[in-house]
Design an enzyme around this catalytic site. Sequence first.
Site, PDB file in Angstrom:
ATOM      1  CD  GLU A   1      -2.479   1.394   0.130  1.00 19.13           C
ATOM      2  OE1 GLU A   1      -3.473   0.523  -0.244  1.00 19.13           O
ATOM      3  OE2 GLU A   1      -2.376   2.594  -0.641  1.00 19.13           O
ATOM      4  CG  LEU A   2       2.702   1.653  -3.518  1.00 19.21           C
ATOM      5  CD1 LEU A   2       2.722   1.701  -5.067  1.00 19.21           C
ATOM      6  CD2 LEU A   2       4.411   1.466  -3.243  1.00 19.21           C
TER       7      LEU A   2
ATOM      8  CG  ASN B   1       1.751   3.438 -13.457  1.00 15.38           C
ATOM      9  OD1 ASN B   1       1.411   4.030 -14.277  1.00 15.38           O
ATOM     10  ND2 ASN B   1       1.119   2.285 -13.019  1.00 15.38           N
TER      11      ASN B   1
ATOM     12  CE1 TYR C   1      -4.485  11.255 -10.769  1.00 12.37           C
ATOM     13  CE2 TYR C   1      -5.379  12.792 -11.987  1.00 12.37           C
ATOM     14  CZ  TYR C   1      -4.681  11.709 -12.138  1.00 12.37           C
ATOM     15  OH  TYR C   1      -4.355  10.599 -13.075  1.00 12.37           O
TER      16      TYR C   1
ATOM     17  CE  LYS D   1      -1.010  11.512 -11.612  1.00 14.99           C
ATOM     18  NZ  LYS D   1      -0.026  10.268 -11.594  1.00 14.99           N
TER      19      LYS D   1
ATOM     20  CB  ALA E   1      -4.431  13.154 -22.414  1.00 14.32           C
TER      21      ALA E   1
ATOM     22  CB  THR F   1      -6.441   2.215 -17.487  1.00 17.34           C
ATOM     23  OG1 THR F   1      -6.813   3.289 -16.818  1.00 17.34           O
ATOM     24  CG2 THR F   1      -5.377   2.546 -18.539  1.00 17.34           C
TER      25      THR F   1
HETATM   26  P1  NAP Z   1      -5.226   1.849 -12.915  1.00 23.94           P
HETATM   27  O1  NAP Z   1      -6.109   1.080 -14.021  1.00 23.94           O
HETATM   28  O2  NAP Z   1      -6.214   2.079 -11.825  1.00 23.94           O
HETATM   29  O3  NAP Z   1      -4.170   1.083 -12.418  1.00 23.94           O
HETATM   30  C1  NAP Z   1      -3.455   1.468 -11.213  1.00 23.94           C
HETATM   31  C2  NAP Z   1      -2.811   0.430 -10.325  1.00 23.94           C
HETATM   32  O4  NAP Z   1      -2.139   0.968  -9.361  1.00 23.94           O
HETATM   33  C3  NAP Z   1      -4.116  -0.395  -9.859  1.00 23.94           C
HETATM   34  O5  NAP Z   1      -3.468  -1.899  -9.818  1.00 23.94           O
HETATM   35  C4  NAP Z   1      -4.089   0.097  -8.545  1.00 23.94           C
HETATM   36  O6  NAP Z   1      -4.483  -0.540  -7.437  1.00 23.94           O
HETATM   37  C5  NAP Z   1      -2.402   0.537  -8.098  1.00 23.94           C
HETATM   38  N1  NAP Z   1      -2.458   1.556  -7.102  1.00 23.94           N
HETATM   39  C6  NAP Z   1      -2.818   2.969  -7.254  1.00 23.94           C
HETATM   40  N2  NAP Z   1      -2.722   3.517  -6.169  1.00 23.94           N
HETATM   41  C7  NAP Z   1      -1.976   2.709  -5.718  1.00 23.94           C
HETATM   42  C8  NAP Z   1      -1.414   3.015  -4.036  1.00 23.94           C
HETATM   43  N3  NAP Z   1      -1.346   4.000  -3.397  1.00 23.94           N
HETATM   44  N4  NAP Z   1      -0.778   1.875  -3.501  1.00 23.94           N
HETATM   45  C9  NAP Z   1      -0.835   0.644  -4.120  1.00 23.94           C
HETATM   46  N5  NAP Z   1      -1.307   0.544  -5.439  1.00 23.94           N
HETATM   47  C10 NAP Z   1      -1.907   1.502  -5.832  1.00 23.94           C
HETATM   48  O7  NAP Z   1      -4.751   3.369 -13.321  1.00 23.94           O
HETATM   49  P2  NAP Z   1      -4.096   3.663 -14.831  1.00 23.94           P
HETATM   50  O8  NAP Z   1      -5.151   4.611 -15.454  1.00 23.94           O
HETATM   51  O9  NAP Z   1      -3.381   2.697 -15.508  1.00 23.94           O
HETATM   52  O10 NAP Z   1      -3.068   5.004 -14.170  1.00 23.94           O
HETATM   53  C11 NAP Z   1      -1.759   4.674 -14.028  1.00 23.94           C
HETATM   54  C12 NAP Z   1      -1.301   6.150 -14.050  1.00 23.94           C
HETATM   55  O11 NAP Z   1      -1.415   6.927 -15.174  1.00 23.94           O
HETATM   56  C13 NAP Z   1      -1.560   6.992 -12.879  1.00 23.94           C
HETATM   57  O12 NAP Z   1      -0.459   7.649 -12.103  1.00 23.94           O
HETATM   58  C14 NAP Z   1      -2.620   8.035 -13.273  1.00 23.94           C
HETATM   59  O13 NAP Z   1      -2.699   9.129 -12.654  1.00 23.94           O
HETATM   60  C15 NAP Z   1      -1.951   8.177 -14.845  1.00 23.94           C
HETATM   61  N6  NAP Z   1      -2.879   8.819 -15.867  1.00 23.94           N
HETATM   62  C16 NAP Z   1      -3.791   7.896 -16.165  1.00 23.94           C
HETATM   63  C17 NAP Z   1      -4.776   8.346 -17.300  1.00 23.94           C
HETATM   64  C18 NAP Z   1      -5.723   7.519 -18.003  1.00 23.94           C
HETATM   65  O14 NAP Z   1      -6.118   8.130 -18.873  1.00 23.94           O
HETATM   66  N7  NAP Z   1      -5.825   6.364 -17.532  1.00 23.94           N
HETATM   67  C19 NAP Z   1      -4.445   9.861 -17.397  1.00 23.94           C
HETATM   68  C20 NAP Z   1      -3.666  10.607 -17.022  1.00 23.94           C
HETATM   69  C21 NAP Z   1      -2.696  10.047 -15.985  1.00 23.94           C
HETATM   70  P3  NAP Z   1      -6.120  -0.754  -7.249  1.00 23.94           P
HETATM   71  O15 NAP Z   1      -6.866  -1.226  -8.480  1.00 23.94           O
HETATM   72  O16 NAP Z   1      -6.363  -1.773  -5.921  1.00 23.94           O
HETATM   73  O17 NAP Z   1      -6.575   0.584  -6.796  1.00 23.94           O
END
Ligand code: NAP
Length: 260
Positions: free
Chosen positions: A64-65, A91, A155, A159, A186, A190
């Site tokens: 749990e980061l 990430n 958030y 960022k 952006a 996911t």
């Molecule tokens: P995601 O599908 O939710 O995957 C993130 C993973 O990280 C999940 O396994 C999540 O666990 C885990 N996680 C998140 N916070 C955590 C914590 N504090 N401790 C331990 N595990 C944690 O997210 P994603 O869309 O791939 O996003 C990845 C990164 O890209 C993030 O930094 C996000 O801000 C950035 N981003 C994404 C988008 C987009 O369009 N998807 C746009 C801009 C930026 P759980 O599932 O259990 O929560």
Amino acid sequence: MDLGLQEKVIIVTGGAKGIGEAISKLVAAEGGIAVIAGRSTADNEKTVNDIIAAGGRALAITAELGKVEDCKKVIAETVAKYGKIDGLVNNAGANDGVGLENGSPERFMQSLQNNLSHYYNLAHFALPYLKVTKGNIVNIGSKVASTGQGNTSGYAASKGAINALTREWAVEMLPYSIRINTVIPAEVWTPLYETWINSLPDPQEKLASITAKIPFEKRMTTSTEIANTTVFLLSPRSSHTTGQIVYVDGGYTHLDRSIS
Ligand code: NAP
């Protein structure tokens, strides 16, 4: 192109799902060892098993980061198993909707803890090992740091800080030849994105209106496209690139709004 990542030990936070999963799988496909650190043991192990089934190498660490001691554990377990760290991909994060009006001081601080503090904590604890390998760090940021979004102060602040730390760390790490870069997504489909869009009143209409505004090919960025740039930045092929904030967003953040 051979990226030269064979035997490189790369920690990927949130490496089991979404963008992180694509990065972990690509690191392993390039011959590296993906260390997946995230809160769900089941999710981490599933992705590790996928990687092993495809002939790659990976390790799952439950963490749990938001907790400092879990960040320490990630570094300690990686070094205990492999004896080194070549790269860190910060990430893990979540757009957790802590607004100015609708949030609270406590929820704001908790959002920073979940989205920002572990980027620093992991980099801090990994540093002695990155100095040995002349490793590098890639942070995953968000366009929200440049554009705002509304109702997500924690958030957005996280960022924005990650962009600032990219330059700050790049300067501080010059004497060690440790490179620091950030990749900015952006709109990437996911599990996080799906949860967010489904929280809106008319998800399908909102999705159509967003994709229509993405200049390049009117489509979402894929997790693989984010991973390709991230892994290239991690690799020695990017050996003179540091302090850069790279937008992999189909032009969403910067291109002229008047284009149709
Ligand atoms: P995601 O599908 O939710 O995957 C993130 C993973 O990280 C999940 O396994 C999540 O666990 C885990 N996680 C998140 N916070 C955590 C914590 N504090 N401790 C331990 N595990 C944690 O997210 P994603 O869309 O791939 O996003 C990845 C990164 O890209 C993030 O930094 C996000 O801000 C950035 N981003 C994404 C988008 C987009 O369009 N998807 C746009 C801009 C930026 P759980 O599932 O259990 O929560």
